[in-house]
Write a protein that holds these residues in place. Structure first.
Motif, PDB file in Angstrom:
ATOM      1  N   PRO A  99       0.792  -1.231   0.000  1.00 32.73           N
ATOM      2  CA  PRO A  99       0.000   0.000   0.000  1.00 32.73           C
ATOM      3  C   PRO A  99       0.828   1.287   0.000  1.00 32.73           C
ATOM      4  CG  PRO A  99      -0.910  -1.563   1.557  1.00 32.73           C
ATOM      5  CD  PRO A  99       0.366  -2.159   1.043  1.00 32.73           C
ATOM      6  N   ASP A 100       1.835   1.356   0.858  1.00 34.88           N
ATOM      7  CA  ASP A 100       2.650   2.571   0.954  1.00 34.88           C
ATOM      8  C   ASP A 100       4.096   2.321   0.545  1.00 34.88           C
ATOM      9  OD1 ASP A 100       0.562   4.274   1.938  1.00 34.88           O
ATOM     10  OD2 ASP A 100       0.743   3.246   3.867  1.00 34.88           O
ATOM     11  N   GLY A 101       4.308   1.362  -0.317  1.00 32.69           N
ATOM     12  CA  GLY A 101       5.652   1.007  -0.732  1.00 32.69           C
ATOM     13  C   GLY A 101       6.233  -0.077   0.160  1.00 32.69           C
ATOM     14  N   ILE A 102       7.064  -0.910  -0.420  1.00 30.24           N
ATOM     15  CA  ILE A 102       7.561  -2.058   0.336  1.00 30.24           C
ATOM     16  C   ILE A 102       8.527  -1.669   1.439  1.00 30.24           C
ATOM     17  CG2 ILE A 102       7.121  -3.743  -1.461  1.00 30.24           C
ATOM     18  CD1 ILE A 102      10.094  -3.654  -2.151  1.00 30.24           C
ATOM     19  N   LEU A 103       9.152  -0.514   1.345  1.00 25.04           N
ATOM     20  CA  LEU A 103      10.099  -0.133   2.388  1.00 25.04           C
ATOM     21  C   LEU A 103       9.400   0.270   3.686  1.00 25.04           C
ATOM     22  CD1 LEU A 103      12.771   1.807   0.318  1.00 25.04           C
ATOM     23  CD2 LEU A 103      12.793  -0.577   1.088  1.00 25.04           C
ATOM     24  N   ASN A 104       8.089   0.409   3.634  1.00 18.66           N
ATOM     25  CA  ASN A 104       7.328   0.796   4.819  1.00 18.66           C
ATOM     26  C   ASN A 104       6.715  -0.383   5.561  1.00 18.66           C
ATOM     27  OD1 ASN A 104       7.768   3.617   4.465  1.00 18.66           O
ATOM     28  ND2 ASN A 104       6.309   3.564   2.789  1.00 18.66           N
ATOM     29  N   ILE A 105       7.050  -1.604   5.135  1.00 15.27           N
ATOM     30  CA  ILE A 105       6.576  -2.791   5.852  1.00 15.27           C
ATOM     31  C   ILE A 105       7.762  -3.730   6.076  1.00 15.27           C
ATOM     32  CG2 ILE A 105       4.202  -2.627   5.003  1.00 15.27           C
ATOM     33  CD1 ILE A 105       4.836  -4.935   3.098  1.00 15.27           C
ATOM     34  N   PRO A 106       7.726  -4.511   7.137  1.00 14.47           N
ATOM     35  CA  PRO A 106       8.852  -5.412   7.435  1.00 14.47           C
ATOM     36  C   PRO A 106       9.058  -6.455   6.331  1.00 14.47           C
ATOM     37  CG  PRO A 106       7.295  -5.325   9.281  1.00 14.47           C
ATOM     38  CD  PRO A 106       6.663  -4.594   8.132  1.00 14.47           C
ATOM     39  N   PRO A 107      10.306  -6.889   6.165  1.00 14.41           N
ATOM     40  CA  PRO A 107      10.592  -7.910   5.150  1.00 14.41           C
ATOM     41  C   PRO A 107       9.729  -9.163   5.298  1.00 14.41           C
ATOM     42  CG  PRO A 107      12.637  -6.967   5.950  1.00 14.41           C
ATOM     43  CD  PRO A 107      11.541  -6.408   6.811  1.00 14.41           C
ATOM     44  N   GLU A 108       9.418  -9.554   6.535  1.00 12.94           N
ATOM     45  CA  GLU A 108       8.584 -10.748   6.741  1.00 12.94           C
ATOM     46  C   GLU A 108       7.220 -10.581   6.065  1.00 12.94           C
ATOM     47  OE1 GLU A 108      11.320 -10.267  10.268  1.00 12.94           O
ATOM     48  OE2 GLU A 108       9.914  -8.961   9.253  1.00 12.94           O
ATOM     49  N   GLU A 109       6.664  -9.367   6.141  1.00 10.50           N
ATOM     50  CA  GLU A 109       5.376  -9.086   5.500  1.00 10.50           C
ATOM     51  C   GLU A 109       5.524  -9.039   3.986  1.00 10.50           C
ATOM     52  OE1 GLU A 109       2.313  -8.975   6.981  1.00 10.50           O
ATOM     53  OE2 GLU A 109       3.480  -9.703   8.680  1.00 10.50           O
ATOM     54  N   GLN A 110       6.630  -8.485   3.525  1.00 12.60           N
ATOM     55  CA  GLN A 110       6.894  -8.436   2.088  1.00 12.60           C
ATOM     56  C   GLN A 110       6.917  -9.844   1.502  1.00 12.60           C
ATOM     57  OE1 GLN A 110      10.350  -6.044   1.096  1.00 12.60           O
ATOM     58  NE2 GLN A 110       9.981  -4.744   2.884  1.00 12.60           N
ATOM     59  N   LEU A 111       7.566 -10.749   2.257  1.00 14.75           N
ATOM     60  CA  LEU A 111       7.677 -12.128   1.776  1.00 14.75           C
ATOM     61  C   LEU A 111       6.356 -12.879   1.818  1.00 14.75           C
ATOM     62  CD1 LEU A 111      11.176 -12.961   3.214  1.00 14.75           C
ATOM     63  CD2 LEU A 111      10.526 -12.842   0.796  1.00 14.75           C
ATOM     64  N   LYS A 112       5.389 -12.369   2.563  1.00  9.69           N
ATOM     65  CA  LYS A 112       4.042 -12.938   2.504  1.00  9.69           C
ATOM     66  C   LYS A 112       3.337 -12.462   1.236  1.00  9.69           C
ATOM     67  CE  LYS A 112       3.413 -13.341   7.490  1.00  9.69           C
ATOM     68  NZ  LYS A 112       2.753 -12.758   8.670  1.00  9.69           N
ATOM     69  N   ILE A 113       3.627 -11.221   0.837  1.00 12.54           N
ATOM     70  CA  ILE A 113       3.015 -10.659  -0.375  1.00 12.54           C
ATOM     71  C   ILE A 113       3.582 -11.340  -1.623  1.00 12.54           C
ATOM     72  CG2 ILE A 113       2.762  -8.572  -1.774  1.00 12.54           C
ATOM     73  CD1 ILE A 113       2.868  -6.996   0.927  1.00 12.54           C
ATOM     74  N   MET A 114       4.907 -11.521  -1.652  1.00 13.03           N
ATOM     75  CA  MET A 114       5.554 -12.187  -2.790  1.00 13.03           C
ATOM     76  C   MET A 114       6.511 -13.237  -2.253  1.00 13.03           C
ATOM     77  SD  MET A 114       5.906 -12.699  -6.018  1.00 13.03           S
ATOM     78  CE  MET A 114       5.071 -11.387  -6.870  1.00 13.03           C
TER      79      MET A 114
END
Length: 164
Positions: free
Chosen positions: A106-121
């Motif tokens: 939602p607000d760019g990947i740098l604004n969420i923890p890597p663990e959450e990023q890896l859930k998205i992709m």
């Protein structure tokens, strides 16, 4: 890159006539084919096909929308092959220039923890995206996301990138 896409990003609008003139100018400097890219999901590619020799398309499966949240485009792999067929009267080739293998947030990947990023992709989602791209029948496909993979690696969140 996506010269006819005026609805995304923070770029000033460019007139179609300017893009056409620039392509013609480039033709006077170099004999190599001109590639123009378009949104694979939200544009026909015809504008680029009328200017370029090769049209490159994005292939994004899941994106973030401020209205709908995460959405997966409901397009079958054949959609991209049909799009390439549609453009054949104008171009020599239709290729995928941006296969989504990075997370969108939602607000760019740098604004969420890597663990959450890896859930998205996740690696599994990456494999599924590559398999989907293979099923398009398009034989020239370039991925998008290497800088994200590298960022994850330097943050200690590397995962196997051998996906093929």
């Amino acid at each position: 890159n996506e010269g006819f896409v005026a609805w995304f990003g923070e770029c000033p609008p460019i007139k179609d006539s300017f893009i056409r003139r620039e392509a013609e100018f480039v033709r006077t400097l170099d004999a190599r084919p001109i590639i123009m890219t378009e949104s694979g999901e939200l544009a026909t590619g015809i504008k680029s096909a009328r200017v370029a020799d090769i049209v490159g398309s994005t292939l994004y499966r899941e994106v973030w929308s401020s209205i709908f949240g995460f959405i997966t485009y409901p397009l079958p792999p054949s959609f991209y092959a049909h799009k390439g067929t549609l453009l054949k009267p104008w171009v020599s080739r239709f290729i995928i220039t941006e296969l989504q293998l990075e997370a969108w947030a939602p607000d760019g990947i740098l604004n969420i923890p890597p663990e959450e990023q890896l859930k998205i992709m996740s690696p599994e989602k990456m494999r599924a995206t590559i398999e989907y791209a293979r099923r398009t029948g398009i034989d020239e496909i370039y991925t998008w996301g290497a800088e994200w993979w590298w960022w994850l690696k330097i943050k200690g969140f590397a995962f196997p990138l051998v996906l093929f």
